[in-house]
Write a protein that holds these residues in place. Structure first.
Motif, PDB file in Angstrom:
ATOM      1  N   THR A   1       0.850  -1.190   0.000  1.00  0.00           N
ATOM      2  CA  THR A   1       0.000   0.000   0.000  1.00  0.00           C
ATOM      3  C   THR A   1       0.886   1.241   0.000  1.00  0.00           C
ATOM      4  OG1 THR A   1      -0.062   0.167   2.406  1.00  0.00           O
ATOM      5  CG2 THR A   1      -1.747  -1.228   1.358  1.00  0.00           C
ATOM      6  N   ARG A   2       0.278   2.394  -0.152  1.00  0.00           N
ATOM      7  CA  ARG A   2       1.040   3.648  -0.105  1.00  0.00           C
ATOM      8  C   ARG A   2       1.704   3.841   1.248  1.00  0.00           C
ATOM      9  NH1 ARG A   2      -3.636   7.219  -2.838  1.00  0.00           N
ATOM     10  NH2 ARG A   2      -3.587   6.154  -4.837  1.00  0.00           N
ATOM     11  N   GLY A   3       1.116   3.259   2.295  1.00  0.00           N
ATOM     12  CA  GLY A   3       1.667   3.384   3.643  1.00  0.00           C
ATOM     13  C   GLY A   3       2.677   2.288   3.972  1.00  0.00           C
ATOM     14  N   ASN A   4       3.204   1.616   2.949  1.00  0.00           N
ATOM     15  CA  ASN A   4       4.186   0.547   3.115  1.00  0.00           C
ATOM     16  C   ASN A   4       3.677  -0.612   3.971  1.00  0.00           C
ATOM     17  OD1 ASN A   4       6.142   1.401   1.383  1.00  0.00           O
ATOM     18  ND2 ASN A   4       7.299   2.511   2.944  1.00  0.00           N
ATOM     19  N   ASP A   5       2.416  -0.968   3.785  1.00  0.00           N
ATOM     20  CA  ASP A   5       1.852  -2.162   4.386  1.00  0.00           C
ATOM     21  C   ASP A   5       1.693  -3.178   3.261  1.00  0.00           C
ATOM     22  OD1 ASP A   5       0.969  -3.675   6.449  1.00  0.00           O
ATOM     23  OD2 ASP A   5      -0.878  -2.553   6.797  1.00  0.00           O
ATOM     24  N   TYR A   6       1.484  -4.433   3.600  1.00  0.00           N
ATOM     25  CA  TYR A   6       1.421  -5.482   2.576  1.00  0.00           C
ATOM     26  C   TYR A   6       0.094  -6.218   2.627  1.00  0.00           C
ATOM     27  CZ  TYR A   6       6.355  -4.506   2.508  1.00  0.00           C
ATOM     28  OH  TYR A   6       7.556  -3.862   2.422  1.00  0.00           O
ATOM     29  N   PHE A   7      -0.332  -6.699   1.466  1.00  0.00           N
ATOM     30  CA  PHE A   7      -1.515  -7.534   1.365  1.00  0.00           C
ATOM     31  C   PHE A   7      -1.302  -8.518   0.237  1.00  0.00           C
ATOM     32  CE2 PHE A   7      -2.230  -3.912  -1.373  1.00  0.00           C
ATOM     33  CZ  PHE A   7      -2.898  -4.404  -2.487  1.00  0.00           C
ATOM     34  N   LEU A   8      -2.145  -9.528   0.182  1.00  0.00           N
ATOM     35  CA  LEU A   8      -2.041 -10.591  -0.807  1.00  0.00           C
ATOM     36  C   LEU A   8      -3.256 -10.540  -1.715  1.00  0.00           C
ATOM     37  CD1 LEU A   8      -0.728 -13.361  -1.697  1.00  0.00           C
ATOM     38  CD2 LEU A   8      -2.193 -14.409   0.019  1.00  0.00           C
ATOM     39  N   THR A   9      -3.034 -10.690  -3.009  1.00  0.00           N
ATOM     40  CA  THR A   9      -4.158 -10.874  -3.922  1.00  0.00           C
ATOM     41  C   THR A   9      -4.049 -12.279  -4.492  1.00  0.00           C
ATOM     42  OG1 THR A   9      -3.023  -9.977  -5.873  1.00  0.00           O
ATOM     43  CG2 THR A   9      -4.329  -8.439  -4.569  1.00  0.00           C
ATOM     44  N   ILE A  10      -5.182 -12.953  -4.555  1.00  0.00           N
ATOM     45  CA  ILE A  10      -5.274 -14.269  -5.172  1.00  0.00           C
ATOM     46  C   ILE A  10      -6.194 -14.099  -6.370  1.00  0.00           C
ATOM     47  CG2 ILE A  10      -5.936 -16.686  -4.878  1.00  0.00           C
ATOM     48  CD1 ILE A  10      -5.635 -16.190  -1.808  1.00  0.00           C
ATOM     49  N   THR A  11      -5.667 -14.367  -7.554  1.00  0.00           N
ATOM     50  CA  THR A  11      -6.429 -14.170  -8.784  1.00  0.00           C
ATOM     51  C   THR A  11      -6.598 -15.500  -9.489  1.00  0.00           C
ATOM     52  OG1 THR A  11      -5.423 -11.987  -9.037  1.00  0.00           O
ATOM     53  CG2 THR A  11      -6.551 -12.901 -10.966  1.00  0.00           C
ATOM     54  N   GLU A  12      -7.843 -15.810  -9.843  1.00  0.00           N
ATOM     55  CA  GLU A  12      -8.122 -16.965 -10.686  1.00  0.00           C
ATOM     56  C   GLU A  12      -8.357 -16.431 -12.093  1.00  0.00           C
ATOM     57  OE1 GLU A  12     -11.331 -20.591 -10.964  1.00  0.00           O
ATOM     58  OE2 GLU A  12     -12.055 -18.538 -10.712  1.00  0.00           O
ATOM     59  N   SER A  13      -7.618 -16.948 -13.059  1.00  0.00           N
ATOM     60  CA  SER A  13      -7.768 -16.548 -14.443  1.00  0.00           C
ATOM     61  C   SER A  13      -8.177 -17.777 -15.256  1.00  0.00           C
ATOM     62  CB  SER A  13      -6.443 -15.979 -14.963  1.00  0.00           C
ATOM     63  OG  SER A  13      -6.564 -15.587 -16.301  1.00  0.00           O
ATOM     64  N   LYS A  14      -9.329 -17.680 -15.937  1.00  0.00           N
ATOM     65  CA  LYS A  14      -9.832 -18.806 -16.731  1.00  0.00           C
ATOM     66  C   LYS A  14      -9.986 -18.385 -18.180  1.00  0.00           C
ATOM     67  CE  LYS A  14     -13.592 -20.349 -14.925  1.00  0.00           C
ATOM     68  NZ  LYS A  14     -14.739 -20.908 -14.219  1.00  0.00           N
ATOM     69  N   LYS A  15      -9.401 -19.170 -19.069  1.00  0.00           N
ATOM     70  CA  LYS A  15      -9.527 -18.904 -20.502  1.00  0.00           C
ATOM     71  C   LYS A  15     -10.961 -19.184 -20.934  1.00  0.00           C
ATOM     72  CE  LYS A  15      -7.261 -19.922 -24.892  1.00  0.00           C
ATOM     73  NZ  LYS A  15      -7.444 -18.578 -25.356  1.00  0.00           N
ATOM     74  N   ARG A  16     -11.527 -18.260 -21.717  1.00  0.00           N
ATOM     75  CA  ARG A  16     -12.891 -18.434 -22.229  1.00  0.00           C
ATOM     76  C   ARG A  16     -12.902 -19.398 -23.410  1.00  0.00           C
ATOM     77  NH1 ARG A  16     -13.539 -12.391 -22.948  1.00  0.00           N
ATOM     78  NH2 ARG A  16     -13.453 -11.666 -20.815  1.00  0.00           N
ATOM     79  N   PHE A  17     -13.990 -20.129 -23.546  1.00  0.00           N
ATOM     80  CA  PHE A  17     -14.156 -21.057 -24.673  1.00  0.00           C
ATOM     81  C   PHE A  17     -14.411 -20.314 -25.983  1.00  0.00           C
ATOM     82  CE2 PHE A  17     -15.437 -24.456 -21.606  1.00  0.00           C
ATOM     83  CZ  PHE A  17     -14.460 -25.360 -21.976  1.00  0.00           C
ATOM     84  N   ASN A  18     -15.212 -19.249 -25.924  1.00  0.00           N
ATOM     85  CA  ASN A  18     -15.723 -18.626 -27.146  1.00  0.00           C
ATOM     86  C   ASN A  18     -14.796 -17.589 -27.788  1.00  0.00           C
ATOM     87  OD1 ASN A  18     -16.010 -16.824 -25.094  1.00  0.00           O
ATOM     88  ND2 ASN A  18     -18.149 -16.323 -25.506  1.00  0.00           N
ATOM     89  N   ASP A  19     -13.763 -17.152 -27.089  1.00  0.00           N
ATOM     90  CA  ASP A  19     -12.828 -16.196 -27.690  1.00  0.00           C
ATOM     91  C   ASP A  19     -11.463 -16.350 -27.026  1.00  0.00           C
ATOM     92  OD1 ASP A  19     -13.031 -14.927 -25.217  1.00  0.00           O
ATOM     93  OD2 ASP A  19     -14.098 -13.185 -25.975  1.00  0.00           O
ATOM     94  N   ASN A  20     -10.567 -15.453 -27.308  1.00  0.00           N
ATOM     95  CA  ASN A  20      -9.220 -15.554 -26.754  1.00  0.00           C
ATOM     96  C   ASN A  20      -9.061 -14.816 -25.436  1.00  0.00           C
ATOM     97  OD1 ASN A  20      -8.259 -17.152 -28.804  1.00  0.00           O
ATOM     98  ND2 ASN A  20      -7.680 -15.409 -30.082  1.00  0.00           N
ATOM     99  N   GLY A  21     -10.171 -14.376 -24.838  1.00  0.00           N
ATOM    100  CA  GLY A  21     -10.100 -13.609 -23.599  1.00  0.00           C
ATOM    101  C   GLY A  21     -10.049 -14.480 -22.360  1.00  0.00           C
ATOM    102  N   TYR A  22      -9.978 -13.816 -21.221  1.00  0.00           N
ATOM    103  CA  TYR A  22      -9.906 -14.487 -19.930  1.00  0.00           C
ATOM    104  C   TYR A  22     -10.913 -13.877 -18.977  1.00  0.00           C
ATOM    105  CZ  TYR A  22      -5.459 -16.417 -21.480  1.00  0.00           C
ATOM    106  OH  TYR A  22      -4.497 -17.097 -22.179  1.00  0.00           O
TER     107      TYR A  22
END
Length: 138
Positions: free
Chosen positions: A36-57
């Motif tokens: 953060t701007r205040g020099n604190d820390y956090f964790l992000t957990i991201t799930e990314s799934k490829k779409r069937f119908n196009d090249n997006g996620y």
């Protein structure tokens, strides 16, 4: 792949540590430590799934703050242990460990492991409650 970003000016919500976990052909999980701007820390957990119908996620993100690390880890461990011991006691979860070990070996050799599928296994144990002190030892 894990990396550290030591450039203080680039820390404005940029990852300072990241771990990618390939899970099958269409899913990838990203574990990112951010500041953060205040020099604190956090964790992000991201799930990314490829779409069937196009090249997006499709991406879904969870923000986990330091004051919740122990509670989150306790709940996740208890939930996984319940599935392993109560719902699926005969399933061989260790059969999937080879992918995780292979990634560590490839990383050590400097190979590109971007295409290697990885599954993380939490050891099966009898469901127990853990104190915050136990989690801190991990």
């Amino acid at each position: 792949m894990a990396y550290e970003n030591n450039n203080q000016q680039e820390r404005n919500n940029d990852s300072i540590f990241s771990k990618r976990l390939k899970a099958g052909k269409r899913r990838t999980y990203f574990f990112d430590v951010k500041t953060t701007r205040g020099n604190d820390y956090f964790l992000t957990i991201t799930e990314s799934k490829k779409r069937f119908n196009d090249n997006g996620y499709d991406r879904h993100k969870v923000f986990l703050y330091k004051e919740d690390f122990n509670k989150f880890l306790n709940a996740l461990t208890e939930t996984i242990n319940y599935v392993k011991t109560e719902l699926m006691p005969d399933f061989d979860f260790d059969a999937y460990n080879h992918d995780y070990v292979q990634e560590d070996q490839d990383d050590a050799e400097g190979a590109d492991v971007a295409e290697a599928p990885v599954t993380v296994s939490v050891e099966a144990a009898a469901p127990t409650s853990h104190s915050a002190d136990d989690v801190d030892k991990w």
